[in-house]
Design a protein around this motif. Sequence first.
Motif, short mmCIF file in Angstrom:
data_model
loop_
_atom_site.label_atom_id
_atom_site.label_comp_id
_atom_site.label_asym_id
_atom_site.label_seq_id
_atom_site.Cartn_x
_atom_site.Cartn_y
_atom_site.Cartn_z
N LEU A 4 0.86 -1.18 0.00
CA LEU A 4 0.00 0.00 0.00
C LEU A 4 0.90 1.23 0.00
N PHE A 5 1.05 1.84 -1.17
CA PHE A 5 1.97 2.97 -1.33
C PHE A 5 1.19 4.27 -1.46
N ILE A 6 0.45 4.63 -0.41
CA ILE A 6 -0.31 5.87 -0.46
C ILE A 6 -0.12 6.63 0.85
N ASN A 7 -0.20 7.94 0.76
CA ASN A 7 -0.24 8.79 1.95
C ASN A 7 -1.70 9.19 2.17
N THR A 8 -2.20 8.94 3.38
CA THR A 8 -3.62 9.17 3.66
C THR A 8 -3.81 10.47 4.44
N LEU A 9 -4.71 11.32 3.93
CA LEU A 9 -5.02 12.59 4.58
C LEU A 9 -6.47 12.57 5.07
N PRO A 10 -6.68 12.59 6.39
CA PRO A 10 -8.05 12.69 6.88
C PRO A 10 -8.58 14.11 6.65
N GLU A 39 1.11 15.38 4.77
CA GLU A 39 0.74 14.05 4.30
C GLU A 39 1.63 12.93 4.84
N HIS A 40 2.79 13.28 5.39
CA HIS A 40 3.67 12.25 5.96
C HIS A 40 3.47 12.08 7.47
N THR A 41 2.53 12.84 8.03
CA THR A 41 2.27 12.73 9.47
C THR A 41 1.52 11.42 9.75
N PRO A 42 2.01 10.63 10.70
CA PRO A 42 1.33 9.37 11.02
C PRO A 42 -0.12 9.62 11.48
N LEU A 43 -1.02 8.73 11.06
CA LEU A 43 -2.42 8.88 11.43
C LEU A 43 -2.64 8.80 12.93
N ILE A 44 -1.83 8.01 13.61
CA ILE A 44 -1.99 7.89 15.06
C ILE A 44 -1.70 9.21 15.75
N ILE A 46 -2.21 12.18 14.26
CA ILE A 46 -3.35 13.05 13.91
C ILE A 46 -4.53 12.77 14.83
N GLN A 47 -4.74 11.48 15.14
CA GLN A 47 -5.86 11.14 16.02
C GLN A 47 -5.67 11.74 17.41
N LYS A 48 -4.45 11.78 17.90
CA LYS A 48 -4.19 12.36 19.21
C LYS A 48 -4.55 13.84 19.24
N TRP A 49 -4.34 14.53 18.10
CA TRP A 49 -4.66 15.95 18.03
C TRP A 49 -6.15 16.20 17.83
N SER A 50 -6.85 15.21 17.30
CA SER A 50 -8.27 15.39 16.98
C SER A 50 -9.13 15.21 18.22
N GLU A 51 -10.46 15.39 18.05
CA GLU A 51 -11.41 15.17 19.13
C GLU A 51 -12.01 13.77 19.09
N VAL A 52 -11.49 12.93 18.19
CA VAL A 52 -11.99 11.56 18.08
C VAL A 52 -11.38 10.74 19.21
N PRO A 53 -12.20 10.10 20.06
CA PRO A 53 -11.68 9.34 21.21
C PRO A 53 -10.78 8.19 20.76
N GLN A 56 -11.64 4.65 18.84
CA GLN A 56 -12.64 4.86 17.80
C GLN A 56 -11.94 5.24 16.51
N PRO A 57 -12.30 4.62 15.38
CA PRO A 57 -11.60 4.91 14.12
C PRO A 57 -11.64 6.39 13.76
N LEU A 58 -10.51 6.90 13.27
CA LEU A 58 -10.46 8.29 12.81
C LEU A 58 -11.37 8.48 11.60
N PHE A 59 -11.42 7.49 10.75
CA PHE A 59 -12.35 7.47 9.61
C PHE A 59 -12.51 6.03 9.18
N GLU A 60 -13.61 5.74 8.47
CA GLU A 60 -13.89 4.37 8.04
C GLU A 60 -14.16 4.27 6.54
N SER A 61 -13.99 5.38 5.85
CA SER A 61 -14.13 5.36 4.39
C SER A 61 -12.96 6.13 3.80
N ILE A 62 -12.56 5.75 2.60
CA ILE A 62 -11.41 6.39 1.96
C ILE A 62 -11.69 6.58 0.48
N LEU A 63 -11.24 7.72 -0.05
CA LEU A 63 -11.39 8.05 -1.47
C LEU A 63 -10.00 8.11 -2.10
N MET A 64 -9.80 7.35 -3.18
CA MET A 64 -8.53 7.36 -3.90
C MET A 64 -8.79 7.77 -5.35
#
Length: 782
Positions: A4-10, A39-44, A46-53, A56-64
Amino acid sequence: MVGLFINTLPLRVNVSGDAFLGDWLKQLRTQWLDMREHEHTPLIQIQKWSEVPAGQPLFESILMFENYELSRRLQAQGGKWGKRRFRLYEQTGYPLTLTVYSDSQLCLQIEFDRRRFEEATIERMVCHLKVLLQGMLSGPTQRLLDLEYLTQQERSELLVRWNSTRADYSRRATLHGSFEEQVKLSSGSIAVEAGDQKLTYSELNSRANRLAHHLLRRGIRPEDLVGICVDRSVDMVIAMLAVLKSGAAYVPLDPAFPKERLAQILDDAQVKVLLVQRHLVSVLPIVRTDVLYLSAPEIAYESAEAPCSTAQSSNLAYVIFTSGSTGRPKGVQIEHRAVMNFMESMSRKPGLSSEDTLLAVTTFSFDIAGLEVFLPLLKGARVVIADKEVAIDGRRLARLVESSGATVMQATPTTWRMLLEAGWAGRENIKLLCGGEAFPVELAKELIPRCSSLWNMYGPTETTIWSTIWRVRTAQGSIPIGQPIANTDVYILDRHLQPLPIGVPGELFIGGEGVARGYWRRPDLTAERFIANPFKPHNGERLYRTGDLCRWRADGSIECLGRNDQQVKIRGYRMELGDIETALATHPLVKQALATVQQTAVEKKLVAFITAKTDMSAAPGELRKHLIDRLPDYMVPSSFVTLDRMPLTPNGKIDRNALPTVSSANEDHAHAEWPTPADPMENMIASVLRRVLAIENIGSNSNFFDLGADSLSILRVAVKLEELLGREVVVIDLFRNPTVKSLAEYLRGKEGSGQQIRTKEQISAHRNSVRLRLQKRLMRVE
């Protein structure tokens, strides 16, 4: 290549319906470009900075979006490459992945988790995307809310096919006129029965006629309101029919309501006459209206012939007052034509005929009592009225179901649960109607083998009793509220009043013949809750916005998910939490009050949280008494919890989700300081209460209801005491003697008098026979 060679941006996307398409797309692209530097920031992280507990998944759908033409470029290499076709296969691991390929055509591909989504859901989603994209081609100046995404087939299904409920009914008829027609066909048959009283259709009609003539003599005319304050009895039916025959509309007044509540209703309704049984005068507030006793001797001298009524089907039949968010009840105005449509629809489905006996158990002030009284009387059937003492006692009610030969019974889930706990084995030929609140699957499983058919009923008072029905054949997953009854339209809409597709939650709107005229003397609230039907704009039809969150199922039935406001239903009673909070706030020691509903292992419970004005806080018993004087008993919370302060959200609003559960809250039970039980009888009662209510500190003066007891738990206490004493303990006796000490004294008195209804052996034999009958029923169902 594998990987999986993608950078994911919530990306948080704000969709404002008033935004223009072109501006919104530019803003979205700008937002995305601004985020590219992260875009190179780890999702984990980003979740710490967000209000998502956490958890709980930061997101459950993705658009490519694949912005290249892989197959064409490889084929351009020539040779063997030119004869090959290539396709990119990617798997992200998310429940829903939308991949967009840019080629000579725009290609969409959706991958989904089959444990989370059905294939039909994804197919609809692909069609919605296609319609959306095609609609965008019309230009960038469109508003987002004007973009269509439903296919024409879906739109037709949601708005037309699933609302194909048109049926003929007696549109010009009135309730009393239809009853009089039935009297001609069933004059000698028993119409109504309550206790030892029985009246034939002819007798009931004559007595209602006499009272109607007397009301006319007092100046009653169509559109006038007449109050009725009576016990559940034959008098109740006589009074209802008499008011209708006089041309007026009746206002039911429950004698169990506190005087302050009755005063609010009477002050608002301004009834021209108040019909009352003489023994109930003490429960009434001081009134400035004409009071007529149903036992008044002059009524008997009136004519037994039907009065010449000038009421029409467009006139009011009744006004029922329900809980209001401002602390004052609001009156719902229902016309004859709406009730007639409802009755004729019910007579067809679920169905009722002249051969039926309907057992009525619902309180008079609850609108569904209208079905119990009028449906049998319009079809030549028999209605048996259970008095209040029987209706709250599962064992006595179970015996009445059998002795009355009931073939139809309507009740809330709480009453059905009470019957089951009393050991009711069911009847082969009884039709069960369940409504008033959510229908638990576990309860349905218990009821299905105990009846000939089981129906889930749904509807607000504002659309005439029930608006949708569903026959419950199996109990799996959630039980739908069903499909609309005759001449009823139902829509599930978003906040822009646009129809939502299958599976998407939205607010339920109801239209058709059952829609109420509006709220009594509340034009502002009527305009807010009753709106023009946007799908039938040319004939003046209206929709009632229910406030219920619902969604369509693929089979055309509706699933109810809850509320979008502070209105709740407990034990079938509709109430506004604001009504309770307003009443609590009038207590001199209460600074702030909050009412909420908490789910226990068995049922919902009403809980009140308060903060005190001073260091001195009101005891639960004191708060309960304060509310009993102002609200119906079903609106009095089971528990009162005193907090130092209300929990707040970061923006300063009360955080209802942060309120403690009653079991974990430090609830101040004043009864802990009361004398401990003094003798074996008091100790036995206290021990049973500890087991049933799961509360340790119980004193001699502890009040069952201050401890959080309700009708179901009171039944359990009675059953336990019955087993220990070896004789029947009647539920109403616990209501009349609601403390450990008073009940002990009462039971000792019965013991001393030698009164013993049934022995322990007789009780055991009865329960064994119930189990045996139920086993036989289960074997037949299997």
